[in-house]
Motif scaffolding. Structure first.
Motif, PDB file in Angstrom:
ATOM      1  N   HIS A   1       0.839  -1.206   0.000  1.00 20.87           N
ATOM      2  CA  HIS A   1       0.000   0.000   0.000  1.00 20.87           C
ATOM      3  C   HIS A   1       0.873   1.254   0.000  1.00 20.87           C
ATOM      4  O   HIS A   1       0.658   2.174  -0.793  1.00 20.87           O
TER       5      HIS A   1
ATOM      6  N   GLU B   1      -5.936  -0.589  -6.362  1.00 23.34           N
ATOM      7  CA  GLU B   1      -4.868  -0.753  -5.375  1.00 23.34           C
ATOM      8  C   GLU B   1      -5.207  -1.867  -4.382  1.00 23.34           C
ATOM      9  O   GLU B   1      -4.371  -2.711  -4.075  1.00 23.34           O
TER      10      GLU B   1
ATOM     11  N   GLN C   1       1.371   3.980  -3.062  1.00 25.54           N
ATOM     12  CA  GLN C   1       1.133   5.400  -2.824  1.00 25.54           C
ATOM     13  C   GLN C   1       2.333   6.229  -3.270  1.00 25.54           C
ATOM     14  O   GLN C   1       2.170   7.291  -3.853  1.00 25.54           O
TER      15      GLN C   1
END
Length: 106
Positions: A31, A58, A35
């Motif tokens: 994650h 995602e 990002q």
């Protein structure tokens, strides 16, 4: 050889062995990496696919990365290899995206 040249590493250090990471921790690593890729890529932030469902793609990718690692754990996959896998995915994605954008410019 390096440990022998620095005896303090052997006498003053302790190793903490963690048998496994939690699912939440495993999901957090890709994650954060995803990002970083989005923040560093203005074209991706403004793309239609990202605007329509920014978290869906995602979340699906993170779920697949975690499940792939969990499938490989009985075969000896380690958390260090998982981090290497996530980093490799990021490098391949960045390289392929750059190649596609270069081809579109011609």
């Amino acid at each position: 050889a390096r440990c022998e040249s620095n005896p303090a590493l052997l006498t003053r250090c302790a190793v903490q062995w963690l048998p496994a990471w939690s699912s939440k921790g495993m999901a957090h690593i890709p994650h954060v990496r995803l990002q970083e890729m989005v923040v560093g890529n203005q074209e991706l932030k403004h793309s239609e696919s990202f605007k329509s469902a920014p978290g869906a793609l995602e979340a699906s990718l993170v779920t697949h990365m975690v499940s792939l690692h969990q499938m490989m754990t009985p075969l000896g996959a380690t958390p260090r290899q998982y981090i290497a896998f996530v980093d490799l995915y990021g490098r391949i994605y960045t390289q392929k995206r750059r190649e596609v954008l270069d081809q579109q410019r011609f």
